[in-house]
Write an enzyme that holds these catalytic residues in place. Structure first.
Site, mmCIF file in Angstrom:
data_model
loop_
_atom_site.group_PDB
_atom_site.id
_atom_site.type_symbol
_atom_site.label_atom_id
_atom_site.label_comp_id
_atom_site.label_asym_id
_atom_site.label_seq_id
_atom_site.Cartn_x
_atom_site.Cartn_y
_atom_site.Cartn_z
ATOM 1 N N ASN A 9 -8.428 -3.951 -14.741
ATOM 2 C CA ASN A 9 -7.713 -3.955 -16.016
ATOM 3 C C ASN A 9 -6.405 -4.728 -15.874
ATOM 4 O O ASN A 9 -5.560 -4.702 -16.757
ATOM 5 C CB ASN A 9 -7.443 -2.524 -16.518
ATOM 6 C CG ASN A 9 -8.666 -1.958 -17.233
ATOM 7 O OD1 ASN A 9 -9.353 -2.674 -17.949
ATOM 8 N ND2 ASN A 9 -8.928 -0.688 -17.037
ATOM 9 N N LYS A 11 -4.311 -7.498 -16.438
ATOM 10 C CA LYS A 11 -4.354 -8.597 -17.426
ATOM 11 C C LYS A 11 -4.087 -9.956 -16.774
ATOM 12 O O LYS A 11 -4.647 -10.971 -17.184
ATOM 13 C CB LYS A 11 -3.339 -8.353 -18.548
ATOM 14 C CG LYS A 11 -3.526 -7.019 -19.267
ATOM 15 C CD LYS A 11 -4.514 -7.121 -20.391
ATOM 16 C CE LYS A 11 -4.538 -5.889 -21.256
ATOM 17 N NZ LYS A 11 -5.750 -5.105 -21.125
ATOM 18 N N ASN A 12 -3.202 -9.967 -15.753
ATOM 19 C CA ASN A 12 -2.904 -11.232 -15.073
ATOM 20 C C ASN A 12 -4.149 -11.789 -14.385
ATOM 21 O O ASN A 12 -4.440 -12.981 -14.462
ATOM 22 C CB ASN A 12 -1.794 -11.033 -14.041
ATOM 23 C CG ASN A 12 -0.480 -10.650 -14.681
ATOM 24 O OD1 ASN A 12 0.007 -11.320 -15.571
ATOM 25 N ND2 ASN A 12 0.101 -9.549 -14.238
ATOM 26 N N LYS A 13 -4.875 -10.920 -13.701
ATOM 27 C CA LYS A 13 -6.102 -11.361 -13.027
ATOM 28 C C LYS A 13 -7.152 -11.813 -14.041
ATOM 29 O O LYS A 13 -7.814 -12.832 -13.846
ATOM 30 C CB LYS A 13 -6.690 -10.219 -12.182
ATOM 31 C CG LYS A 13 -5.936 -9.901 -10.913
ATOM 32 C CD LYS A 13 -6.712 -8.833 -10.156
ATOM 33 C CE LYS A 13 -6.016 -8.406 -8.879
ATOM 34 N NZ LYS A 13 -6.832 -7.393 -8.161
ATOM 35 N N ASP A 69 -10.640 -7.541 -3.993
ATOM 36 C CA ASP A 69 -9.537 -6.860 -3.348
ATOM 37 C C ASP A 69 -8.780 -7.943 -2.625
ATOM 38 O O ASP A 69 -9.378 -8.781 -1.943
ATOM 39 C CB ASP A 69 -10.005 -5.758 -2.392
ATOM 40 C CG ASP A 69 -8.873 -4.802 -2.035
ATOM 41 O OD1 ASP A 69 -7.978 -4.592 -2.881
ATOM 42 O OD2 ASP A 69 -8.869 -4.268 -0.916
ATOM 43 N N PHE A 149 2.566 -12.676 -10.309
ATOM 44 C CA PHE A 149 2.695 -11.235 -10.141
ATOM 45 C C PHE A 149 2.562 -10.908 -8.663
ATOM 46 O O PHE A 149 2.344 -11.783 -7.835
ATOM 47 C CB PHE A 149 1.634 -10.496 -10.980
ATOM 48 C CG PHE A 149 0.204 -10.855 -10.646
ATOM 49 C CD1 PHE A 149 -0.553 -10.035 -9.829
ATOM 50 C CD2 PHE A 149 -0.375 -12.011 -11.152
ATOM 51 C CE1 PHE A 149 -1.859 -10.362 -9.509
ATOM 52 C CE2 PHE A 149 -1.687 -12.341 -10.843
ATOM 53 C CZ PHE A 149 -2.428 -11.512 -10.017
ATOM 54 N N TYR A 151 3.245 -10.432 -4.966
ATOM 55 C CA TYR A 151 4.175 -11.030 -3.995
ATOM 56 C C TYR A 151 4.463 -12.499 -4.293
ATOM 57 O O TYR A 151 5.099 -13.186 -3.487
ATOM 58 C CB TYR A 151 3.604 -10.900 -2.579
ATOM 59 C CG TYR A 151 3.470 -9.472 -2.107
ATOM 60 C CD1 TYR A 151 4.535 -8.832 -1.466
ATOM 61 C CD2 TYR A 151 2.304 -8.751 -2.306
ATOM 62 C CE1 TYR A 151 4.421 -7.515 -1.031
ATOM 63 C CE2 TYR A 151 2.175 -7.436 -1.873
ATOM 64 C CZ TYR A 151 3.243 -6.829 -1.240
ATOM 65 O OH TYR A 151 3.132 -5.522 -0.809
ATOM 66 N N LYS A 172 -1.145 -22.888 -9.373
ATOM 67 C CA LYS A 172 -1.439 -21.770 -8.471
ATOM 68 C C LYS A 172 -2.949 -21.599 -8.292
ATOM 69 O O LYS A 172 -3.445 -21.470 -7.172
ATOM 70 C CB LYS A 172 -0.822 -20.476 -9.006
ATOM 71 C CG LYS A 172 -1.122 -19.265 -8.135
ATOM 72 C CD LYS A 172 -0.640 -17.987 -8.782
ATOM 73 C CE LYS A 172 -1.230 -16.785 -8.052
ATOM 74 N NZ LYS A 172 -0.954 -15.528 -8.729
ATOM 75 N N ARG A 178 -7.257 -16.289 -4.522
ATOM 76 C CA ARG A 178 -8.160 -15.820 -5.564
ATOM 77 C C ARG A 178 -8.867 -17.015 -6.202
ATOM 78 O O ARG A 178 -10.060 -16.977 -6.463
ATOM 79 C CB ARG A 178 -7.420 -14.997 -6.628
ATOM 80 C CG ARG A 178 -8.379 -14.384 -7.654
ATOM 81 C CD ARG A 178 -7.703 -13.408 -8.606
ATOM 82 N NE ARG A 178 -7.134 -12.286 -7.871
ATOM 83 C CZ ARG A 178 -5.831 -12.122 -7.630
ATOM 84 N NH1 ARG A 178 -4.955 -12.987 -8.090
ATOM 85 N NH2 ARG A 178 -5.406 -11.086 -6.954
#
Length: 193
Positions: A9, A11-13, A69, A149, A151, A172, A178
């Site tokens: 959940n 939102k950034n991801k 993860d 978000f 680190y 990024k 990711r």
């Protein structure tokens, strides 16, 4: 368009990955499928945690899904915070608390080498697939930037002067852990009918 659930959940991801999957799959969140409970992640590796979360969603909601993860591994801290990155400074999962503790634990240490690692487990029609991405870099001496978000304000990827938090999401995503793992996922999904 086929639906696929990203077991988060955050939102950034969701935003980051939606941009990368654009036009291929309709990405839905846990909230979108009615999953409001906290997903279990009580293993000591990122791969096992991503598998546990994806399996939980598949078993309970019967929708193809993937879970990730991710963690920051700092050489001078023997790979910490690693699998505990989100809750490094405690169960409140505060990005700023985590960063303050990290900088405090590295104070005076010249070895700032670190890497971000993401492990993704995809369960597509009941079949499991694993994808991983890493990016090497170093921990900055102080916060820089206000994007991203986690680190991001203190992680400078190798070969760059900026932290992730100083980069646009496109910059990024092109080099992040990711982003690398999701590109492998997307390439795989393209091969599926």
């Amino acid at each position: 368009m086929k639906k696929i659930c990203f077991a988060t959940n955050n939102k950034n991801k969701i935003t980051e990955v939606s941009q990368m999957l654009a036009g291929k799959y309709e990405l839905v969140s846990l909230e979108d499928i009615g999953c409001n409970e906290e997903l279990p992640e009580d293993h000591d590796t990122m791969q096992a945690n991503s598998r546990q979360k994806a399996q939980y969603v598949w078993d309970k909601y019967n929708i193809s899904c993937f879970a990730d993860d991710s963690g920051l591994e700092v050489d001078a801290l023997n790979g910490a915070p690693g699998v505990y990155s989100a809750r490094y400074a405690g169960p409140q999962r505060s990005d700023s608390d985590n960063i303050y503790l990290l900088l405090q634990n590295l104070e005076g240490n010249p070895n700032r080498k670190a890497n971000f690692r993401t492990s993704i487990t995809l369960i597509l029609n009941g079949q499991e697939h694993q994808f991983e991405g890493t990016v090497d870099g170093s921990i900055a001496q102080e916060w820089k930037g206000n994007k991203g978000f986690g680190y991001d304000p203190v992680f400078t990827p190798a070969g760059y002067e900026q932290t992730f938090a100083e980069m646009t999401s496109e910059e990024k995503n092109a080099i992040s852990h990711r982003g690398r793992a999701v590109r492998k996922l997307v390439e795989f999904l393209k091969t599926q009918g």
